[in-house]
Motif scaffolding. Structure first.
Motif, mmCIF file in Angstrom:
data_model
loop_
_atom_site.group_PDB
_atom_site.id
_atom_site.type_symbol
_atom_site.label_atom_id
_atom_site.label_comp_id
_atom_site.label_asym_id
_atom_site.label_seq_id
_atom_site.Cartn_x
_atom_site.Cartn_y
_atom_site.Cartn_z
ATOM 1 N N TYR A 49 11.918 15.233 36.345
ATOM 2 C CA TYR A 49 11.521 16.028 35.180
ATOM 3 C C TYR A 49 12.443 15.741 33.996
ATOM 4 O O TYR A 49 11.987 15.596 32.857
ATOM 5 C CB TYR A 49 11.587 17.530 35.491
ATOM 6 N N ALA A 50 13.749 15.691 34.261
ATOM 7 C CA ALA A 50 14.703 15.438 33.173
ATOM 8 C C ALA A 50 14.429 14.093 32.508
ATOM 9 O O ALA A 50 14.440 13.985 31.272
ATOM 10 C CB ALA A 50 16.127 15.491 33.714
ATOM 11 N N ASP A 51 14.185 13.066 33.320
ATOM 12 C CA ASP A 51 13.945 11.726 32.773
ATOM 13 C C ASP A 51 12.603 11.627 32.056
ATOM 14 O O ASP A 51 12.500 11.055 30.962
ATOM 15 C CB ASP A 51 13.984 10.691 33.903
ATOM 16 N N VAL A 52 11.559 12.167 32.674
ATOM 17 C CA VAL A 52 10.214 12.030 32.111
ATOM 18 C C VAL A 52 10.094 12.793 30.799
ATOM 19 O O VAL A 52 9.556 12.276 29.809
ATOM 20 C CB VAL A 52 9.154 12.527 33.116
ATOM 21 N N PHE A 53 10.616 14.030 30.757
ATOM 22 C CA PHE A 53 10.464 14.855 29.565
ATOM 23 C C PHE A 53 11.681 14.800 28.641
ATOM 24 O O PHE A 53 11.665 15.385 27.556
ATOM 25 C CB PHE A 53 10.187 16.303 29.978
ATOM 26 N N GLN A 54 12.753 14.111 29.062
ATOM 27 C CA GLN A 54 13.965 13.921 28.262
ATOM 28 C C GLN A 54 14.524 15.262 27.775
ATOM 29 O O GLN A 54 14.717 15.495 26.574
ATOM 30 C CB GLN A 54 13.674 12.979 27.087
ATOM 31 N N ILE A 55 14.802 16.113 28.731
ATOM 32 C CA ILE A 55 15.290 17.459 28.445
ATOM 33 C C ILE A 55 16.312 17.865 29.501
ATOM 34 O O ILE A 55 16.396 17.250 30.570
ATOM 35 C CB ILE A 55 14.139 18.496 28.451
ATOM 36 N N PRO A 56 17.074 18.929 29.250
ATOM 37 C CA PRO A 56 17.911 19.482 30.316
ATOM 38 C C PRO A 56 17.052 20.264 31.316
ATOM 39 O O PRO A 56 16.126 20.985 30.927
ATOM 40 C CB PRO A 56 18.875 20.408 29.570
ATOM 41 N N VAL A 57 17.371 20.101 32.578
ATOM 42 C CA VAL A 57 16.702 20.855 33.641
ATOM 43 C C VAL A 57 17.758 21.696 34.344
ATOM 44 O O VAL A 57 18.768 21.166 34.820
ATOM 45 C CB VAL A 57 16.004 19.917 34.638
#
Length: 636
Positions: free
Chosen positions: A400-408
């Motif tokens: 999720y972090a890589d695909v959406f480029q956000i903090p998880v």
């Protein structure tokens, strides 16, 4: 004869209570039984009371229960705190040298508890001594087996011609567990193997403990008789492992390709990082070798800063902390978001606010995780229900972090971290790695790191990539990363980032957003580690012909409204179960579903829920004699 029990050992912090419990757990796991153990301890290093309760059963179990069947005590405080909790037909094995100890002499008893204890003795017309407490237990149908731990060491010393043994009180823990195993007549070779495993790094210590264990085992087998428990060795279920709770995220990070973790020590999160430090190199197969570099920093601000820097190089990176540490990370969380940096933060909750109960359980940080950091920016808040889930969830969080480029923010807690449990062996082949739009090569110059795209997610360069030059700043920026306060650009960039909420809800599979465990007109909603007690309570009710629905939310932010609504459509009584005072999931349900839960079952004592407590409250709700808020309080 019973084939299920809860065994508990207690003593001063630092006296080896955890090692004894691990030996007991290993023995019965290797005998083919299911295990669920929980550890409770104070926040000081040594001296205060510590105890470990291990539940064993032929059935699949997910939680602890109220009451104890076998209590092992080598100090007075364990008797004062737990003897009254031993069930009728149960057993107390205790050090006979503590019989004359009085509650007023035990300095580690908190004043509030001591006052309640003295009132208890007064109500029973007893003195405040260990001997009187044991008399009360005997009157309740509990068998008491006294034994001098020092005397056993002295006898063993004479038998082995080893005078040092007489003063080795640190072996009381091994004696205690061995008395129990001897009484239960567990196979000695399994006991020996478990002890050798616990002390595998110290051969001489292991050999000495095996001798002491054998001596104590034989003593108990001969003298501790006429008990109500019998356990035959069964065939161990294939692909079953015994693990500590934090192994799920630790191993999950290694398998998911996390190659950097920074942290500052904090309970209960440190266990994970320390495990990674001890087991840095992982070889699953030829396609996925690797090692995880773990760095202990000077504080949590440095920890998140260092993990952000590592992520900018294209390395899968994470940090691990608990509530107070996460508070310090909040500013950098915003920097991560505005620069669209993938990062996993494993948040092991404990009871707050401030330092709160630093070694105790709680689900206090849900709303904080969702709202941490100033301004508006996307993040995922995701929760695992147990150690097995957390292994696979950890890999998903990195994707999720890589695909959406956000903090998880991966929500765990002390209950999961400190538990010992049997579960299915983790399957690395089920872990799939998705790095999203991470670029390995850029052909043309004039790269724009934050370029506008249809889905709002830009191709991501990494530091040092040819033609992949970009700028990072904590200020608003244009598509290349240069600071910009232009109002049109501001709207475009805000919309670009916040568009990810829609992407998250559309692209994360529904079975990763929520789990529908069961259905019924009476339905539970919950999240995180309450899963285990709820499942066991539901099974107890099912045996009585009562069906209860249970929806477990894993994706908590953004809220999976479309996934949850259909499951609650036919629900007539909605029950929110959480380990916090404010019913934080309940507030999300009101906000997103415009629906008020009919009942709340809450616990915020710092101790984890038991399935009995949940069962009792559900029965009251079904029988229509429950309060709106059922508050659970069991636990010492």
């Amino acid at each position: 004869m019973n084939n299920e029990l809860t065994w508990m050992i207690g003593g001063p912090q630092g006296s080896g209570v955890e090692s004894a419990a691990n030996i007991f757990s290993q023995v019965f796991s290797k005998m083919g039984y299911n295990i669920f153990g929980k550890r409770e301890y104070y926040s000081n290093i040594k001296g205060e009371h510590s105890y470990f309760a291990v539940r064993i059963s032929e059935r699949e179990i997910h939680s602890s229960i109220k009451g104890t069947n076998i209590l092992v005590a080598f100090d007075a405080e364990t008797i004062f705190r737990h003897a009254d909790d031993v069930l009728s037909g149960g057993v107390i094995i205790y050090d006979s040298d503590i019989e004359k100890s009085r509650a007023t002499d035990v300095y580690t008893l908190e004043n509030d508890f001591r006052k309640r204890l003295l009132k208890f003795f007064e109500s029973k017309n007893k003195q405040d001594s260990v001997k009187d407490m044991l008399e009360i237990a005997s009157e309740n149908g509990v068998k008491t087996f006294p034994v001098s731990f020092r005397g056993i060491l002295s006898d063993l010393s004479d038998q082995t011609n080893n005078s040092r043994l007489k003063g080795m009180v640190r072996m009381f823990n091994v004696l205690g567990v061995s008395f129990s195993l001897g009484m239960l007549k567990s196979p000695t070779h399994i006991m020996h193997n478990a002890i050798e495993s616990i002390f595998s790094g110290k051969k001489a210590v292991a050999e000495l403990n095996v001798k002491a264990a054998t001596f104590a085992y034989n003593y108990a087998a001969a003298k501790f008789t006429d008990i109500n428990f019998s356990f035959e060795t069964k065939q161990v279920k294939p692909n079953t492992i015994l693990i500590q709770g934090h192994y799920g995220t630790s191993l999950g990070k290694m398998v998911a390709g996390c190659r950097f973790q920074s942290y500052y020590p904090i309970t209960p999160a440190s266990d994970e990082s320390e495990f990674l430090e001890r087991n840095e190199i992982l070889e699953i197969n030829e396609d996925r070798p690797g090692s995880t570099l773990v760095v202990q920093t000077e504080d949590e601000i440095s920890a998140i800063g260092m993990s952000i820097g590592s992520s900018l190089t294209g390395t899968r990176s994470s940090t691990c902390t608990s509530g107070p540490g996460f508070s310090l990370m909040a500013e950098c969380l915003g920097w991560t978001a505005i620069n669209e940096v993938p990062l996993v933060i494993t948040l092991y909750q404990r009871s707050g606010p401030s330092t709160g109960l630093p070694t105790r359980h709680g689900q206090d940080d849900l709303l904080f995780a969702i709202n941490a950091g100033h301004g508006e920016f996307p993040r995922i808040v995701y929760a695992s229900g147990d150690a097995e889930e957390s292994f696979y969830d950890t890999a998903n969080c990195f994707n999720y972090a890589d695909v959406f480029q956000i903090p998880v923010i991966h929500m765990m807690d002390k209950f999961i971290a400190s538990s010992v449990t049997t579960c299915k062996k983790f399957d690395p082949d089920k872990i799939k790695i998705n790095r999203g739009k991470l670029l390995e090569k850029i052909e043309e110059p004039n790269y724009h790191r934050f370029a506008h795209t249809d889905d709002g997610i830009s191709p991501r360069s990494k530091l040092g990539l040819e033609n992949g030059i970009f700028w990072n700043t904590g200020d608003e920026s244009d598509t290349q990363g240069h600071i910009s306060e232009d109002p049109v650009n501001r709207v475009q960039m805000m919309d670009k980032r916040l568009q990810r909420f829609d992407q998250i809800l559309e692209n994360i599979p529904k079975d990763e957003q929520i789990i529908s465990h069961s259905t019924g007109e009476v339905c539970i909603v919950s999240w995180g580690s309450t899963k285990g007690p709820i499942l066991d309570a539901i099974e107890m009710l099912k045996n009585e012909g009562v069906d209860i629905g249970f929806v477990q939310l894993k994706l908590l932010h953004p809220f999976p409204k479309k996934a949850v609504e259909p499951l609650l459509k036919n629900c007539k009584i909605l029950i929110d179960i959480e380990s916090n005072q404010m019913a934080q999931l309940g507030s999300l349900i009101r906000q997103n579903l415009l629906k008020e839960p009919d009942h709340y079952i809450l616990k915020y004592t710092g101790r984890a829920m038991t399935c009995n407590e949940v069962y009792d409250s559900l029965k009251k709700i079904i029988n229509k004699n429950a309060e709106k808020r059922e508050i659970l309080t069991y636990g010492a």
